[in-house]
Design a protein around this motif. Sequence first.
Motif, PDB file in Angstrom:
ATOM      1  N   VAL A  69      34.844  -6.705  36.943  1.00  0.00           N
ATOM      2  CA  VAL A  69      34.851  -6.922  38.391  1.00  0.00           C
ATOM      3  C   VAL A  69      36.017  -7.838  38.739  1.00  0.00           C
ATOM      4  O   VAL A  69      36.246  -8.856  38.075  1.00  0.00           O
ATOM      5  N   THR A 108      29.493   0.461  37.686  1.00  0.00           N
ATOM      6  CA  THR A 108      30.149   0.073  38.932  1.00  0.00           C
ATOM      7  C   THR A 108      29.161   0.113  40.090  1.00  0.00           C
ATOM      8  O   THR A 108      29.078  -0.823  40.892  1.00  0.00           O
ATOM      9  N   GLN A 110      25.895  -0.042  39.933  1.00  0.00           N
ATOM     10  CA  GLN A 110      24.874  -1.079  39.731  1.00  0.00           C
ATOM     11  C   GLN A 110      25.352  -2.441  40.222  1.00  0.00           C
ATOM     12  O   GLN A 110      24.558  -3.258  40.692  1.00  0.00           O
ATOM     13  N   LYS A 111      26.644  -2.664  40.112  1.00  0.00           N
ATOM     14  CA  LYS A 111      27.227  -3.925  40.565  1.00  0.00           C
ATOM     15  C   LYS A 111      27.483  -3.933  42.072  1.00  0.00           C
ATOM     16  O   LYS A 111      27.939  -4.940  42.627  1.00  0.00           O
TER      17      LYS A 111
END
Length: 157
Positions: A69, A108, A110-111
């Motif tokens: 991230v 990605t 999930q974040k």
Amino acid sequence: MIIRQVEARDLAEIAKWEREISKISFGDEAITDLTFHLNKLEKAMIRERPGMLVLDIDGCAAGWMWMAVRVNSVTKETYMQFRSFYISEPFRGSAGVDKLFEAGISFTKQKGVQRIVGHVHVHNLPMRTLYKKYGFMPTHLTMEYSECGTAGEKEHD
């Protein structure tokens, strides 16, 4: 075939893969020192381990993906940086490629991140093809000049 987070026991093999990625991406300027790559991975495991995924086939690492991230310093937009992707030779072209890539896209989501940014060398056709398969669009082109000119181009073609 499972996707799992990286473990310390994987790092020696992944360091070799990172060296290969470096050669593909940077040619003569590649960092080929395995100790450098191993140290980089050990440090990254502290901060970025959730995005460091391994394709495990029969208890052995067969491929790997590293996502992290990031935040754009100007716009403050959060995005996912696609740092590395590698499938070992016997498993290239297998279902494991898609399984690992899709795990990264799932990570990605999930974040809660909406955008993935990946860089690829112009001559890395397999990775460019994989990006295209999953709907990635080219957004930047880096242009370089060197005194070797045409001779340097011939080395890569």
